[in-house]
Design an enzyme around this catalytic site. Sequence first.
Site, short mmCIF file in Angstrom:
data_model
loop_
_atom_site.label_atom_id
_atom_site.label_comp_id
_atom_site.label_asym_id
_atom_site.label_seq_id
_atom_site.Cartn_x
_atom_site.Cartn_y
_atom_site.Cartn_z
N ASP A 70 0.88 -1.17 0.19
CA ASP A 70 0.00 -0.08 0.11
C ASP A 70 0.84 1.25 0.07
OD1 ASP A 70 0.69 -0.41 2.54
OD2 ASP A 70 -1.06 -0.80 3.37
N ASP A 139 -7.91 -2.71 13.83
CA ASP A 139 -9.44 -3.32 13.28
C ASP A 139 -9.35 -4.33 12.52
OD1 ASP A 139 -8.09 -2.17 11.05
OD2 ASP A 139 -9.67 -0.42 10.92
N HIS A 141 -7.39 -4.65 9.89
CA HIS A 141 -7.13 -4.29 8.37
C HIS A 141 -5.81 -5.25 7.87
CE1 HIS A 141 -4.84 -0.45 9.74
NE2 HIS A 141 -3.92 -1.44 9.28
N GLU A 146 -9.92 -1.89 4.92
CA GLU A 146 -10.64 -1.81 6.26
C GLU A 146 -11.80 -2.42 6.30
OE1 GLU A 146 -9.17 0.14 8.30
OE2 GLU A 146 -7.93 1.80 7.64
C1 F6R Z 1 1.40 -1.51 6.21
C2 F6R Z 1 0.01 -2.36 6.20
C3 F6R Z 1 -0.68 -2.24 7.46
C4 F6R Z 1 0.10 -2.63 8.64
C5 F6R Z 1 -0.56 -2.55 10.12
C6 F6R Z 1 0.09 -2.84 11.23
O1 F6R Z 1 1.95 -1.57 4.76
O2 F6R Z 1 -0.16 -2.92 5.32
O3 F6R Z 1 -1.68 -3.11 7.27
O4 F6R Z 1 0.47 -3.81 8.51
O5 F6R Z 1 -1.37 -1.19 10.06
O6 F6R Z 1 0.90 -1.79 11.30
P1 F6R Z 1 1.94 -1.82 12.58
O7 F6R Z 1 3.03 -3.02 12.00
O8 F6R Z 1 2.51 -0.57 12.69
O9 F6R Z 1 1.19 -2.13 13.70
#
Ligand code: F6R
Length: 243
Positions: A70, A139, A141, A146
């Site tokens: 992303d 959440d 994701h 989401e």
């Molecule tokens: C980032 C991504 C997100 C993260 C998620 C957890 O490329 O795809 O889904 O993996 O937000 O983020 P952290 O590791 O910072 O808790």
Amino acid sequence: MIHTKIYVVKNPDEMGVKAADLFEDVIQSKPACVIGLATGSTPLPLYRELIAREKAGRIDFTNVRSANLDEYKGLAPDHPQSYRKFMQDNLFDHIAIKPENTIVPDGLAEDVASMCCNYEAQIEKWGGVDLQLLGIGHDGHIGFNEPEDYFPGMTHEVKLTEMTIDANKRFFDSIDDVPKSAITMGIGTIMAAKKIVMVVTGADKKDILHKTFWGPVTPEVPASILQFHPDVTLICDEAAYPL
Ligand code: F6R
């Protein structure tokens, strides 16, 4: 009953070592493999370990191709908070991967729909993702998919939820600077990967991890779809393990 292989490790550093073993196996058996990569705090110990293993001669990234999950909409590649910049700083600038072999969705694309189609097409041209790395949001994701009332299929634009904007504000000067939308691989893109490794650390992820692998498969918990993937490895630390 879930099919996921689960490794519970002591701490984030051990997660990095265990996850690096999976990357090392895939790269050794297919030097021009395609790896799917994630940003965020959780993968950092893994990226440090991969850098160390290349320096030690255990892995060679020269022919590896990578596709990131992303990117924030509206951020240029060299913006300090862009995911492209994150990948350069934390991995790409320290390994032998060729710049033309790394793709991240273009946050500045004017024609988002065609950029998304081209992104999918590039992954397909490379032969698909061999090993996809995932973190998880509070959440549920994955990428920036989401909670919704359906599972989005391919790479697309998303509006970020308040929870995600709030979680990501730690990287920005103020909450107003956090982009409100992003481009993400879809759930279909992620599920097409041959192998998936999810890394999860910290007690704050315990509840969502339980819902993901021990709850019903529902788009309200996007990561729960992983229960239907035939080759998922979950590596979590003791603090995050819900059982
Ligand atoms: C980032 C991504 C997100 C993260 C998620 C957890 O490329 O795809 O889904 O993996 O937000 O983020 P952290 O590791 O910072 O808790």
